[in-house]
Design a protein around this motif. Structure first.
Motif, PDB file in Angstrom:
ATOM      1  N   SER A 209       0.855  -1.191   0.000  1.00 21.70           N
ATOM      2  CA  SER A 209       0.000   0.000   0.000  1.00 21.70           C
ATOM      3  C   SER A 209       0.887   1.235   0.000  1.00 21.70           C
ATOM      4  O   SER A 209       2.107   1.145   0.155  1.00 21.70           O
ATOM      5  CB  SER A 209      -0.935   0.004   1.213  1.00 21.70           C
ATOM      6  OG  SER A 209      -0.182  -0.067   2.415  1.00 21.70           O
ATOM      7  N   ALA A 210       0.261   2.391  -0.173  1.00 23.31           N
ATOM      8  CA  ALA A 210       1.027   3.637  -0.224  1.00 23.31           C
ATOM      9  C   ALA A 210       0.174   4.788   0.276  1.00 23.31           C
ATOM     10  O   ALA A 210      -1.064   4.708   0.325  1.00 23.31           O
ATOM     11  CB  ALA A 210       1.505   3.916  -1.650  1.00 23.31           C
ATOM     12  N   SER A 211       0.857   5.870   0.630  1.00 19.83           N
ATOM     13  CA  SER A 211       0.158   7.058   1.113  1.00 19.83           C
ATOM     14  C   SER A 211      -0.605   7.748  -0.014  1.00 19.83           C
ATOM     15  O   SER A 211      -1.660   8.350   0.205  1.00 19.83           O
ATOM     16  CB  SER A 211       1.167   8.028   1.726  1.00 19.83           C
ATOM     17  OG  SER A 211       2.221   8.284   0.794  1.00 19.83           O
ATOM     18  N   SER A 212      -0.068   7.648  -1.238  1.00 18.45           N
ATOM     19  CA  SER A 212      -0.727   8.273  -2.401  1.00 18.45           C
ATOM     20  C   SER A 212      -0.093   7.710  -3.661  1.00 18.45           C
ATOM     21  O   SER A 212       0.870   6.940  -3.605  1.00 18.45           O
ATOM     22  CB  SER A 212      -0.573   9.800  -2.356  1.00 18.45           C
ATOM     23  OG  SER A 212       0.786  10.163  -2.554  1.00 18.45           O
ATOM     24  N   GLN A 213      -0.614   8.123  -4.822  1.00 20.67           N
ATOM     25  CA  GLN A 213      -0.054   7.669  -6.098  1.00 20.67           C
ATOM     26  C   GLN A 213      -0.368   8.703  -7.160  1.00 20.67           C
ATOM     27  O   GLN A 213      -1.342   9.436  -7.079  1.00 20.67           O
ATOM     28  CB  GLN A 213      -0.658   6.319  -6.479  1.00 20.67           C
ATOM     29  CG  GLN A 213      -2.183   6.346  -6.643  1.00 20.67           C
ATOM     30  CD  GLN A 213      -2.798   4.970  -6.678  1.00 20.67           C
ATOM     31  OE1 GLN A 213      -2.445   4.124  -5.866  1.00 20.67           O
ATOM     32  NE2 GLN A 213      -3.715   4.747  -7.618  1.00 20.67           N
ATOM     33  N   TRP A 214       0.511   8.782  -8.167  1.00 20.43           N
ATOM     34  CA  TRP A 214       0.271   9.680  -9.298  1.00 20.43           C
ATOM     35  C   TRP A 214      -0.994   9.286 -10.023  1.00 20.43           C
ATOM     36  O   TRP A 214      -1.840  10.098 -10.338  1.00 20.43           O
ATOM     37  CB  TRP A 214       1.421   9.541 -10.306  1.00 20.43           C
ATOM     38  CG  TRP A 214       2.544  10.505 -10.115  1.00 20.43           C
ATOM     39  CD1 TRP A 214       2.634  11.512  -9.198  1.00 20.43           C
ATOM     40  CD2 TRP A 214       3.745  10.530 -10.884  1.00 20.43           C
ATOM     41  NE1 TRP A 214       3.815  12.148  -9.330  1.00 20.43           N
ATOM     42  CE2 TRP A 214       4.527  11.573 -10.367  1.00 20.43           C
ATOM     43  CE3 TRP A 214       4.242   9.775 -11.935  1.00 20.43           C
ATOM     44  CZ2 TRP A 214       5.780  11.887 -10.884  1.00 20.43           C
ATOM     45  CZ3 TRP A 214       5.472  10.080 -12.454  1.00 20.43           C
ATOM     46  CH2 TRP A 214       6.243  11.130 -11.925  1.00 20.43           C
ATOM     47  N   SER A 215      -1.069   7.981 -10.319  1.00 16.00           N
ATOM     48  CA  SER A 215      -2.158   7.482 -11.153  1.00 16.00           C
ATOM     49  C   SER A 215      -2.322   5.999 -10.878  1.00 16.00           C
ATOM     50  O   SER A 215      -1.548   5.403 -10.130  1.00 16.00           O
ATOM     51  CB  SER A 215      -1.826   7.689 -12.641  1.00 16.00           C
ATOM     52  OG  SER A 215      -0.644   6.958 -12.978  1.00 16.00           O
ATOM     53  N   ASP A 216      -3.317   5.380 -11.506  1.00 13.45           N
ATOM     54  CA  ASP A 216      -3.529   3.945 -11.319  1.00 13.45           C
ATOM     55  C   ASP A 216      -2.333   3.143 -11.809  1.00 13.45           C
ATOM     56  O   ASP A 216      -2.052   2.054 -11.284  1.00 13.45           O
ATOM     57  CB  ASP A 216      -4.784   3.489 -12.075  1.00 13.45           C
ATOM     58  CG  ASP A 216      -6.055   4.028 -11.430  1.00 13.45           C
ATOM     59  OD1 ASP A 216      -5.977   4.447 -10.248  1.00 13.45           O
ATOM     60  OD2 ASP A 216      -7.099   4.049 -12.102  1.00 13.45           O
ATOM     61  N   SER A 217      -1.611   3.638 -12.783  1.00 13.47           N
ATOM     62  CA  SER A 217      -0.476   2.895 -13.351  1.00 13.47           C
ATOM     63  C   SER A 217       0.814   3.098 -12.556  1.00 13.47           C
ATOM     64  O   SER A 217       1.834   2.500 -12.899  1.00 13.47           O
ATOM     65  CB  SER A 217      -0.251   3.310 -14.811  1.00 13.47           C
ATOM     66  OG  SER A 217      -0.036   4.709 -14.895  1.00 13.47           O
ATOM     67  N   THR A 218       0.769   3.944 -11.537  1.00 13.74           N
ATOM     68  CA  THR A 218       1.945   4.095 -10.658  1.00 13.74           C
ATOM     69  C   THR A 218       1.550   3.789  -9.211  1.00 13.74           C
ATOM     70  O   THR A 218       2.065   4.381  -8.269  1.00 13.74           O
ATOM     71  CB  THR A 218       2.521   5.516 -10.745  1.00 13.74           C
ATOM     72  OG1 THR A 218       1.506   6.473 -10.394  1.00 13.74           O
ATOM     73  CG2 THR A 218       3.055   5.808 -12.136  1.00 13.74           C
TER      74      THR A 218
ATOM     75  N   PHE B  72       4.852   7.514   1.691  1.00 13.31           N
ATOM     76  CA  PHE B  72       5.501   6.234   1.993  1.00 13.31           C
ATOM     77  C   PHE B  72       4.927   5.112   1.139  1.00 13.31           C
ATOM     78  O   PHE B  72       3.780   5.169   0.688  1.00 13.31           O
ATOM     79  CB  PHE B  72       5.341   5.875   3.474  1.00 13.31           C
ATOM     80  CG  PHE B  72       3.911   5.727   3.936  1.00 13.31           C
ATOM     81  CD1 PHE B  72       3.194   4.555   3.724  1.00 13.31           C
ATOM     82  CD2 PHE B  72       3.266   6.781   4.587  1.00 13.31           C
ATOM     83  CE1 PHE B  72       1.889   4.416   4.152  1.00 13.31           C
ATOM     84  CE2 PHE B  72       1.959   6.652   5.023  1.00 13.31           C
ATOM     85  CZ  PHE B  72       1.265   5.474   4.810  1.00 13.31           C
ATOM     86  N   LEU B  73       5.756   4.103   0.922  1.00 13.06           N
ATOM     87  CA  LEU B  73       5.364   2.832   0.315  1.00 13.06           C
ATOM     88  C   LEU B  73       5.443   1.790   1.429  1.00 13.06           C
ATOM     89  O   LEU B  73       6.507   1.595   2.020  1.00 13.06           O
ATOM     90  CB  LEU B  73       6.323   2.461  -0.820  1.00 13.06           C
ATOM     91  CG  LEU B  73       6.104   1.103  -1.501  1.00 13.06           C
ATOM     92  CD1 LEU B  73       4.766   1.075  -2.224  1.00 13.06           C
ATOM     93  CD2 LEU B  73       7.236   0.798  -2.479  1.00 13.06           C
ATOM     94  N   GLN B  74       4.314   1.122   1.727  1.00 16.06           N
ATOM     95  CA  GLN B  74       4.251   0.220   2.886  1.00 16.06           C
ATOM     96  C   GLN B  74       4.106  -1.228   2.438  1.00 16.06           C
ATOM     97  O   GLN B  74       3.350  -1.537   1.515  1.00 16.06           O
ATOM     98  CB  GLN B  74       3.070   0.600   3.781  1.00 16.06           C
ATOM     99  CG  GLN B  74       2.900  -0.311   4.995  1.00 16.06           C
ATOM    100  CD  GLN B  74       1.806   0.171   5.920  1.00 16.06           C
ATOM    101  OE1 GLN B  74       1.764   1.351   6.296  1.00 16.06           O
ATOM    102  NE2 GLN B  74       0.888  -0.718   6.284  1.00 16.06           N
ATOM    103  N   ILE B  75       4.826  -2.123   3.124  1.00 16.18           N
ATOM    104  CA  ILE B  75       4.791  -3.557   2.825  1.00 16.18           C
ATOM    105  C   ILE B  75       4.417  -4.312   4.096  1.00 16.18           C
ATOM    106  O   ILE B  75       5.017  -4.095   5.150  1.00 16.18           O
ATOM    107  CB  ILE B  75       6.154  -4.048   2.302  1.00 16.18           C
ATOM    108  CG1 ILE B  75       6.543  -3.279   1.039  1.00 16.18           C
ATOM    109  CG2 ILE B  75       6.134  -5.549   2.026  1.00 16.18           C
ATOM    110  CD1 ILE B  75       7.996  -3.350   0.693  1.00 16.18           C
ATOM    111  N   ASP B  76       3.441  -5.190   3.973  1.00 19.79           N
ATOM    112  CA  ASP B  76       3.020  -6.049   5.083  1.00 19.79           C
ATOM    113  C   ASP B  76       3.548  -7.455   4.810  1.00 19.79           C
ATOM    114  O   ASP B  76       3.150  -8.112   3.842  1.00 19.79           O
ATOM    115  CB  ASP B  76       1.491  -6.059   5.176  1.00 19.79           C
ATOM    116  CG  ASP B  76       0.973  -6.943   6.320  1.00 19.79           C
ATOM    117  OD1 ASP B  76       1.808  -7.552   7.030  1.00 19.79           O
ATOM    118  OD2 ASP B  76      -0.263  -7.027   6.484  1.00 19.79           O
TER     119      ASP B  76
END
Length: 809
Positions: free
Chosen positions: A49-58, A88-92
């Motif tokens: 998961s991430a806090s945000s993203q540019w677009s669906d492809s990123t 942030f980019l989060q990994i579980d």
């Protein structure tokens, strides 16, 4: 015989299936650097998961190292001032992992992208709520990252992280866009330790220098993890460190007894779930010249649910005022079930210092297989069952119709042309079938034929082997395996020899218990204990052919094997048989049975004990002659003395082999050292906690010295004089390395077992123990001959003894 083999292979099938479920293993810090699944897809999209993203492809799921899916990376949607950005980019990882390395990459996307992070930070969490900022050993948070969009940059995490959740947080300014691809490297955290709390480490003043013994990487206030779980063991000299640019004392957490009126330091450990604990290993400093020693005693309490058990366990290690080396002290936890452990470590001098504490636990019956893998697992098991049933049918067919019962199955492997040729089976088909059989046979025997035989108390049959006509051989007959008071087999005895012994009276005298004075406990097992005692006047109870080299009326150190009063009938019978066997062993290089205490319980047998203890500890306290020993002023042992001791071991084993006795556990820990480098072979090393790490535990019960065992003992359960010869080669290697490391120390227990498969296949991929620096070429050649794949090509102990005499320095 057909029925016996059928039952054996069906049991093998059961054990193989049982062992397909992964078992807990001791974490190997030095090799804990495997990719955890971002690039290969083991980490699922839903766990990224991430806090945000540019677009669906990123989106976050595209932030996988070395992958070009989507637009080629995770890219956050950056807004606001740089100092307020917390993207942030989060990994579980779904469970706690020990993370030692991270990798990052920018967005390349086949040349159309050029975004990357020049620096980043890491945050981690074990529960998903409390987040901790990672800092290196100098306290720096920011990690240098990429300088272009395509190169992978790997960074060691010093200290490593123990966590379930990881966040990569790019350090962003507005001079460039940022995208990231990442990977984590490490392995599952099998200790299950979630946190510990302990008193704050203290400061020592030494020759005007401050030594800071605080837990500098502790990641909690009251509860957390730190230097005691970072995988780094401190050096012998605590004023130095593995790490550059840190303060003296950095490797250790230490306390002075002046600050603890009760005389102990208490540390509480909390775990992820209730576990079945077998051992605790504590790495301690023992620089006694600086008034630092290992703990005198430890008392541990256990909490399984909400309440602490009323009765703790207590353990007192042997104090060492000779060898200043740091060392692991192994504490048996006796399979206590607990979710928390509270241990009180008692001072034995002014200072006590620890650098690492690890726990080993057995199977947890509440631990479930992940539902997502259940269908795959069931399918695999069904397929394996069908294959193995077919293999068993083929095996039985061969045995019944071709009368191959007298031959080892291994004679069928390796060369198709050596197979007997039934008229109606083409050679190509036959080879294909037996290649499958060969592979499966190895796995069955790794997990059943040897392991299950070693974990039972009843007598077993060894697979028959081809031997010279007219030559008596241990493996030709039924084998009597005596359990022994300490839970390990004493010398293995052919049933024929045992029958001869059973008809004779025991030629040892009754010794008065009141003349025994307890000194310390050497070890213990399932049915009894081994004590070091002083015996008064035991010379009067000895045979005429045996004499002590002591002054008249002086007490003598002896080892007393004591059978517990609650031991079962089988253990009691084994104890009596062991006395009969030991009473017949009369050789200057074999420990002698001196007397017994049989008039009342507990039953005892009294054997010799040598004043310098076992050979492993003796050599580890010494150095080879040379400049290093001169500079360190350490006690030395010359090569000539080593050679003399090795020759005595060979002589003692020559005597045992002449009686068709098989030792099964020859190693330096089972050789005792007396005056003038006299050596006598013993058999109770297995019972000592000091050497628990030398034995591989099977399902929490049987323990096997796999690093000393021949390939056929591990794979086929065959124990012969030839397998003792193999162990002698390993023992000789131990001696010439001064017992400074375990055999195959670079391999895990599982890798050692895999290596025996390479010996079996004999495709020149097997790993041999290396030639020690002070080992002459002829002696190393002798070692290699002991490890020959073909048992017939290994030398006999008579030949080994003769060779050592010939190459005397």
């Amino acid at each position: 015989m057909v029925y016996y083999n059928k039952r054996k292979y069906l049991s093998a099938l059961f054990f193989l299936l049982k062992h397909l479920i992964p078992q807990p293993n001791l974490l190997q810090f030095s090799v804990c650097r495997s990719p955890l699944g971002m690039s290969r897809g083991q980490i699922l999209d839903e766990d990224i998961s991430a806090s945000s993203q540019w677009s669906d492809s990123t989106a976050a799921k595209y932030g996988r190292l070395d992958c070009e899916e989507g637009d080629g990376a995770w890219c956050p949607e950056i807004a606001g001032e740089p100092e307020n950005i917390n993207e942030f980019l989060q990994i579980d990882l779904r469970s706690l992992h020990f993370i030692t390395l991270v990798g990052t990459q920018g967005r390349h996307a086949g040349g159309i992208g050029n975004e990357f992070a020049q620096t980043y930070k890491i945050k981690y969490s074990r529960d998903g709520s409390r987040w901790i900022s990672w800092r290196n050993r100098q306290g720096k948070e920011v990690i240098e990252a990429n300088r272009n969009a395509y190169d992978i940059v790997l960074k060691d995490l010093e200290p490593p992280i123990i966590a379930r959740f990881i966040r990569f947080m790019p350090v962003i300014d507005h001079s460039m866009n940022v995208c990231m691809r990442v990977e984590l490297y490490g392995c599952e955290w099998l200790d299950g330790l979630v946190s510990y709390n302990s008193p704050v480490g203290q400061q020592m003043t030494l020759n005007g220098q401050y030594i800071y013994l605080n837990d500098s990487v502790y990641d909690g206030a009251m509860k957390g993890l730190g230097q005691l779980t970072d995988g780094m063991c401190g050096l012998d000299d605590f004023t130095h460190s593995h790490v550059y640019n840190v303060w003296p004392g950095y490797d250790y957490v230490g306390w002075t007894n002046e600050s603890f009126s009760n005389g102990y330091v208490e540390i509480m450990f909390e775990f992820d779930r209730t576990r079945n604990f077998t051992t605790m290993k504590v790495h301690c400093n023992n620089m006694f010249s600086r008034r630092v020693k290992t703990f005198q005693k430890v008392v541990c309490y256990f909490r399984s649910e909400s309440d602490w058990e009323a009765t703790p366990i207590s353990f007192s290690p042997v104090m060492d005022d000779v060898n200043p080396s740091a060392r692991f002290v192994t504490v048996s936890l006796y399979n206590h079930m607990a979710s928390a452990i509270k241990c009180q470590y008692y001072f034995s001098d002014i200072w006590m210092m620890f650098s690492e504490i690890t726990f080993q636990s057995g199977d947890d019956p509440t631990h479930k297989v992940d539902d997502s893998n259940t269908r795959i697992l069931i399918g695999c098991l069904v397929a394996i069952i069908f294959i193995l049933v077919a293999i068993i049918v083929i095996i039985l067919w061969r045995q019944v119709w071709q009368k191959m019962l007298e031959k080892s199955p291994l004679a069928w492997f390796g060369n198709c042309q050596s197979f007997p040729r039934p008229q109606r089976i083409p050679v190509s088909s036959r080879c294909g079938v037996w290649n499958i059989y060969a592979i499966s046979y190895i796995h069955i025997h790794v997990y059943f034929v040897y392991f299950s035989a070693a974990s039972t108390n009843t007598s077993s049959k060894s697979p028959p082997v081809s031997v010279q006509e007219g030559v008596p051989h241990y493996a030709e007959a039924d084998i009597v395996n005596l359990q022994g008071v300490t839970g390990g087999n004493t010398y293995a005895v052919p049933a024929l020899t045992m029958d001869l012994l059973s008809g004779k009276d025991v030629a040892v005298e009754e010794f008065p218990r009141k003349l025994l004075t307890f000194k310390e406990k050497l070890g213990e097992g399932q049915f009894g204990e081994v004590h070091l005692c002083e015996a008064e006047g035991i010379q009067d109870f000895m045979d005429e052919d045996f004499s002590f080299d002591v002054i008249e009326n002086q007490t003598v150190l002896v080892a007393v094997k004591m059978l517990r009063t609650d031991a079962n009938k089988n253990a009691r019978n084994d104890f009596l048989k062991e006395i009969k066997i030991m009473s017949r062993l009369k050789d200057p290089n074999i420990i002698r049975l001196l007397a017994v205490c049989m008039s009342s319980d507990p039953l005892c047998m009294i054997t010799e004990y040598m004043e310098n203890g076992d050979l492993n500890q003796f050599l580890s306290r010494h150095e080879p002659e040379g400049m290093i020993a001169l500079l360190s002023n350490a006690p030395t042992v010359s090569y000539s003395n080593l050679h003399h001791m090795a020759t005595q071991i060979a002589s003692g084993m020559k005597y045992l082999s002449s009686l068709n006795f098989v030792h099964r556990d020859l190693a330096t820990r089972n050789c005792l050292v007396g005056k003038n480098f006299t050596i006598k072979i013993a058999d109770f090393g297995m019972s000592r906690n000091l050497y628990s790490g030398d034995y591989y535990r099977i399902q929490g019960r049987a323990v096997l010295p796999i690093r000393w065992m021949s390939w056929e003992s591990i794979l086929l359960g065959k124990f012969t004089t030839s397998s003792d010869v193999w162990a002698f080669g390993v023992t000789l290697w131990e001696m010439l390395t001064f017992c400074k490391e375990q055999p195959y120390s670079q391999l895990s227990d599982e890798q050692v077992i895999e290596n025996t498969g390479e010996f079996f296949r004999d495709q020149r991929r097997q790993i041999y123990l290396p030639q020690p620096p002070m080992c002459p070429d002829p002696v190393y050649k002798l070692m290699l001959s002991c490890w020959h794949r073909n048992t017939k090509e290994r030398p006999s102990f008579q030949e080994i003894h003769h060779t050592l005499l010939d190459c005397k320095p």
